[in-house]
Scaffold this motif. Structure first.
Motif, PDB file in Angstrom:
ATOM      1  N   LEU A 181      -7.509  -9.783   9.701  1.00 58.68           N
ATOM      2  CA  LEU A 181      -7.760  -8.979   8.517  1.00 58.68           C
ATOM      3  C   LEU A 181      -6.975  -7.679   8.571  1.00 58.68           C
ATOM      4  O   LEU A 181      -6.761  -7.113   9.648  1.00 58.68           O
ATOM      5  CB  LEU A 181      -9.254  -8.671   8.388  1.00 58.68           C
ATOM      6  CG  LEU A 181     -10.194  -9.870   8.453  1.00 58.68           C
ATOM      7  CD1 LEU A 181     -11.642  -9.408   8.387  1.00 58.68           C
ATOM      8  CD2 LEU A 181      -9.899 -10.843   7.332  1.00 58.68           C
ATOM      9  N   GLY A 182      -6.586  -7.184   7.417  1.00 59.36           N
ATOM     10  CA  GLY A 182      -5.885  -5.909   7.344  1.00 59.36           C
ATOM     11  C   GLY A 182      -5.467  -5.624   5.924  1.00 59.36           C
ATOM     12  O   GLY A 182      -5.427  -6.521   5.074  1.00 59.36           O
ATOM     13  N   LYS A 191       0.337  -8.362   8.741  1.00 59.17           N
ATOM     14  CA  LYS A 191      -0.380  -9.572   9.155  1.00 59.17           C
ATOM     15  C   LYS A 191       0.545 -10.788   9.190  1.00 59.17           C
ATOM     16  O   LYS A 191       0.530 -11.560  10.151  1.00 59.17           O
ATOM     17  CB  LYS A 191      -1.556  -9.836   8.195  1.00 59.17           C
ATOM     18  CG  LYS A 191      -2.589  -8.738   8.127  1.00 59.17           C
ATOM     19  CD  LYS A 191      -3.756  -9.118   7.235  1.00 59.17           C
ATOM     20  CE  LYS A 191      -3.357  -9.405   5.795  1.00 59.17           C
ATOM     21  NZ  LYS A 191      -2.766  -8.231   5.119  1.00 59.17           N
ATOM     22  N   SER A 207      -6.683  -9.807   3.162  1.00 62.47           N
ATOM     23  CA  SER A 207      -6.546  -8.374   2.887  1.00 62.47           C
ATOM     24  C   SER A 207      -7.876  -7.768   2.493  1.00 62.47           C
ATOM     25  O   SER A 207      -7.949  -6.893   1.634  1.00 62.47           O
ATOM     26  CB  SER A 207      -5.517  -8.143   1.773  1.00 62.47           C
ATOM     27  OG  SER A 207      -4.274  -8.688   2.129  1.00 62.47           O
ATOM     28  N   SER A 215     -12.007  -6.616   3.994  1.00 64.46           N
ATOM     29  CA  SER A 215     -12.740  -6.188   5.175  1.00 64.46           C
ATOM     30  C   SER A 215     -13.548  -7.337   5.754  1.00 64.46           C
ATOM     31  O   SER A 215     -13.801  -8.353   5.103  1.00 64.46           O
ATOM     32  CB  SER A 215     -13.687  -5.046   4.820  1.00 64.46           C
ATOM     33  OG  SER A 215     -14.720  -5.524   3.978  1.00 64.46           O
ATOM     34  N   THR A 216     -13.979  -7.173   6.991  1.00 67.59           N
ATOM     35  CA  THR A 216     -14.812  -8.171   7.657  1.00 67.59           C
ATOM     36  C   THR A 216     -16.072  -8.455   6.854  1.00 67.59           C
ATOM     37  O   THR A 216     -16.461  -9.609   6.666  1.00 67.59           O
ATOM     38  CB  THR A 216     -15.200  -7.672   9.059  1.00 67.59           C
ATOM     39  OG1 THR A 216     -14.008  -7.403   9.788  1.00 67.59           O
ATOM     40  CG2 THR A 216     -16.024  -8.706   9.803  1.00 67.59           C
ATOM     41  N   PHE A 263     -13.229 -12.487  14.248  1.00 64.36           N
ATOM     42  CA  PHE A 263     -12.489 -11.574  13.376  1.00 64.36           C
ATOM     43  C   PHE A 263     -11.646 -10.622  14.213  1.00 64.36           C
ATOM     44  O   PHE A 263     -12.083 -10.122  15.248  1.00 64.36           O
ATOM     45  CB  PHE A 263     -13.455 -10.758  12.508  1.00 64.36           C
ATOM     46  CG  PHE A 263     -14.257 -11.582  11.540  1.00 64.36           C
ATOM     47  CD1 PHE A 263     -13.755 -11.878  10.282  1.00 64.36           C
ATOM     48  CD2 PHE A 263     -15.514 -12.066  11.883  1.00 64.36           C
ATOM     49  CE1 PHE A 263     -14.488 -12.636   9.389  1.00 64.36           C
ATOM     50  CE2 PHE A 263     -16.254 -12.822  10.997  1.00 64.36           C
ATOM     51  CZ  PHE A 263     -15.740 -13.108   9.750  1.00 64.36           C
ATOM     52  N   HIS A 264     -10.444 -10.369  13.744  1.00 67.49           N
ATOM     53  CA  HIS A 264      -9.580  -9.358  14.368  1.00 67.49           C
ATOM     54  C   HIS A 264      -8.943  -8.542  13.252  1.00 67.49           C
ATOM     55  O   HIS A 264      -8.318  -9.106  12.350  1.00 67.49           O
ATOM     56  CB  HIS A 264      -8.500  -9.997  15.232  1.00 67.49           C
ATOM     57  CG  HIS A 264      -7.622  -8.985  15.912  1.00 67.49           C
ATOM     58  ND1 HIS A 264      -8.049  -8.257  17.006  1.00 67.49           N
ATOM     59  CD2 HIS A 264      -6.357  -8.551  15.635  1.00 67.49           C
ATOM     60  CE1 HIS A 264      -7.077  -7.432  17.386  1.00 67.49           C
ATOM     61  NE2 HIS A 264      -6.048  -7.588  16.572  1.00 67.49           N
ATOM     62  N   GLU A 265      -9.104  -7.218  13.323  1.00 70.28           N
ATOM     63  CA  GLU A 265      -8.557  -6.355  12.281  1.00 70.28           C
ATOM     64  C   GLU A 265      -7.248  -5.729  12.746  1.00 70.28           C
ATOM     65  O   GLU A 265      -7.152  -5.184  13.845  1.00 70.28           O
ATOM     66  CB  GLU A 265      -9.557  -5.255  11.912  1.00 70.28           C
ATOM     67  CG  GLU A 265      -9.101  -4.426  10.715  1.00 70.28           C
ATOM     68  CD  GLU A 265     -10.183  -3.497  10.195  1.00 70.28           C
ATOM     69  OE1 GLU A 265      -9.855  -2.353   9.823  1.00 70.28           O
ATOM     70  OE2 GLU A 265     -11.363  -3.925  10.158  1.00 70.28           O
ATOM     71  N   ASP A 302      -4.635  -2.843  12.095  1.00 68.52           N
ATOM     72  CA  ASP A 302      -4.381  -1.556  11.457  1.00 68.52           C
ATOM     73  C   ASP A 302      -2.884  -1.276  11.490  1.00 68.52           C
ATOM     74  O   ASP A 302      -2.082  -2.092  11.953  1.00 68.52           O
ATOM     75  CB  ASP A 302      -5.137  -0.448  12.198  1.00 68.52           C
ATOM     76  CG  ASP A 302      -6.631  -0.517  11.948  1.00 68.52           C
ATOM     77  OD1 ASP A 302      -7.035  -0.508  10.779  1.00 68.52           O
ATOM     78  OD2 ASP A 302      -7.402  -0.574  12.924  1.00 68.52           O
ATOM     79  N   LEU A 324      -9.637  -2.023   2.650  1.00 66.18           N
ATOM     80  CA  LEU A 324      -9.172  -1.352   3.871  1.00 66.18           C
ATOM     81  C   LEU A 324      -8.187  -0.225   3.638  1.00 66.18           C
ATOM     82  O   LEU A 324      -7.378   0.086   4.510  1.00 66.18           O
ATOM     83  CB  LEU A 324      -8.568  -2.396   4.832  1.00 66.18           C
ATOM     84  CG  LEU A 324      -9.523  -3.548   5.197  1.00 66.18           C
ATOM     85  CD1 LEU A 324      -8.783  -4.653   5.928  1.00 66.18           C
ATOM     86  CD2 LEU A 324     -10.679  -3.039   6.030  1.00 66.18           C
ATOM     87  N   SER A 373     -15.032  -0.950  17.468  1.00 66.91           N
ATOM     88  CA  SER A 373     -15.422  -1.556  16.198  1.00 66.91           C
ATOM     89  C   SER A 373     -16.104  -0.510  15.317  1.00 66.91           C
ATOM     90  O   SER A 373     -16.595   0.514  15.819  1.00 66.91           O
ATOM     91  CB  SER A 373     -16.381  -2.721  16.444  1.00 66.91           C
ATOM     92  OG  SER A 373     -17.631  -2.232  16.911  1.00 66.91           O
TER      93      SER A 373
END
Length: 391
Positions: free
Chosen positions: A25-26, A32, A108, A110-111, A127-129, A131, A232, A299
């Motif tokens: 996610l981002g 990404k 694109s 948020s979690t 989940f992996h964000e 940034d 985000l 987190s």
């Protein structure tokens, strides 16, 4: 020029070994797709790629079971929010023996927003964000602060080119991307709100004041805030409160997530503009907090601000198991210990309080309190994060 993002690649590889579905996610344009392509190029098994913004790939998935069920290896689904109904099928495919395929989905949102549409994947998805760039990936701190961490903004050939990219990002997000997420709020309203939020950057959210400015209920402007948070581009730092016999602030602090986008929304063209603007201190604070969070790999559930109605406050509180780390950001060369810092240190029983500053010297301010140059954040905080499990 491409910046290798080794930590993120390693983390995604690990998660793909442990989970049948991984969600990367981002924000839009944060890198990404580039990261996923680097992963795919080095993957040892077959890779199938579906770009759900491509009408051809979207048509291929009109009956997704026919297309996805026979695949083996790694299946990448880019812009997954455009096909939310696919999560029910992914649950079935993830539960096959083996399973024969792993799924990397890119989004694109948020979690929290994606989790609402993927509840059927509970226990099957990680989940992996992603940034923007952090100080382990690039070494020009001033450039990173002024331009922000979006790759095309940071790597632009000139400051003017970077600013043009950021202006275009703001326009595209408002005019095309948010309607694609189902938003019916006029882009002009959201542009005005986002700009007003930039002038509010680093302050405690006040829905009543925003509501009066827009002539709507506080619940309506809260919906605007949550929408920008969900894609985000805005961060809400939640309040920490406990039974300490003091009246504490219970509203989030709000930040424009990327310092470069903040400067674009404020109409700041270059370093001189930023340094002469009244929000320069708040901009530095938001940038420093974001770097700390990224470098600690913390987190959102671990990160808070703390304030009392008598004036004591802490910019950032990070909970790491039983440990409590405090951070203050000061845009000065030689910050001093303040009563507010002492209050936070004692009241919250912090293990350490770091005062992040713009100078070059590291020094002790008091027991458990040190002044830490922003340029040393990467080496100092990554050492801390390596001593504890990543969450």
């Amino acid at each position: 020029m491409e910046i290798p993002r080794a930590h993120h690649l390693d983390r995604i590889r690990l998660l793909l070994e442990e989970f049948p579905v991984v969600a990367l996610l981002g924000a839009r344009q944060v890198g990404k797709t580039t990261l996923a392509r680097r992963l795919a190029n080095a993957y040892r098994h077959p890779v199938a790629w579906f770009d759900l913004e491509d009408p051809v790939d979207l048509a291929r998935l009109e009956d997704p079971g026919l297309e996805l069920r026979p695949l083996r290896g790694l299946v990448i689904l880019d812009e997954i929010h455009r096909l939310p109904g696919i999560f029910r099928l992914l649950r079935v495919l993830a539960d096959r023996p083996g399973p024969p395929a792993r799924f990397l989905v890119l989004g694109s949102a948020s979690t929290d927003l994606l989790r609402q549409t993927s509840e059927s994947l509970a226990g099957r998805v990680a989940f992996h964000e992603l940034d923007g760039f952090d100080l382990t990936e690039v070494d020009d701190l001033q450039r990173l602060w002024l331009r922000g961490g979006f790759p095309r903004s940071y790597l632009a050939m000139s400051g003017a080119a970077s600013r043009r990219w950021r202006d275009g990002f703001v326009r595209t997000l408002l005019a095309r991307d948010l309607p694609g997420f189902g938003s019916t709020i006029p882009s002009t309203t959201l542009r005005r709100f986002w700009t007003m939020l930039a002038h509010w950057h680093g302050q405690v959210w006040n829905g009543a004041e925003f509501g009066r400015a827009f002539g709507v209920a506080h619940t309506t402007v809260r919906r605007y805030l949550d929408l920008l948070t969900s894609v985000l581009v805005v961060r809400q730092l939640q309040p920490w409160f406990e039974n300490i016999g003091k009246r504490q602030v219970r509203s989030p602090k709000v930040y424009i997530a990327d310092s470069g986008i903040l400067h674009a929304l404020l109409g700041l063209a270059d370093r001189t503009d930023v340094l002469s603007h009244p929000k320069v201190g708040a901009s530095w604070e938001g940038f420093a907090i974001q770097q700390v969070v990224q470098l600690l790999r913390a987190s959102p559930e671990q990160c808070f601000h703390w304030s009392t109605h008598t004036g004591a406050e802490l910019d950032l509180l990070v909970l790491a198991g039983a440990r409590r780390y405090g951070f203050e950001a000061k845009r000065s060369e030689a910050p001093r210990l303040t009563r507010s810092m002492r209050s936070a240190l004692e009241t919250l029983n912090l293990d350490r309080l770091d005062v992040i500053h713009a100078g070059t010297e590291r020094y002790r301010l008091a027991s458990r309190v040190r002044a830490l140059p922003a340029a040393e954040l990467a080496s100092t905080l990554r050492a801390v994060s390596r001593r504890r499990p990543e969450v």
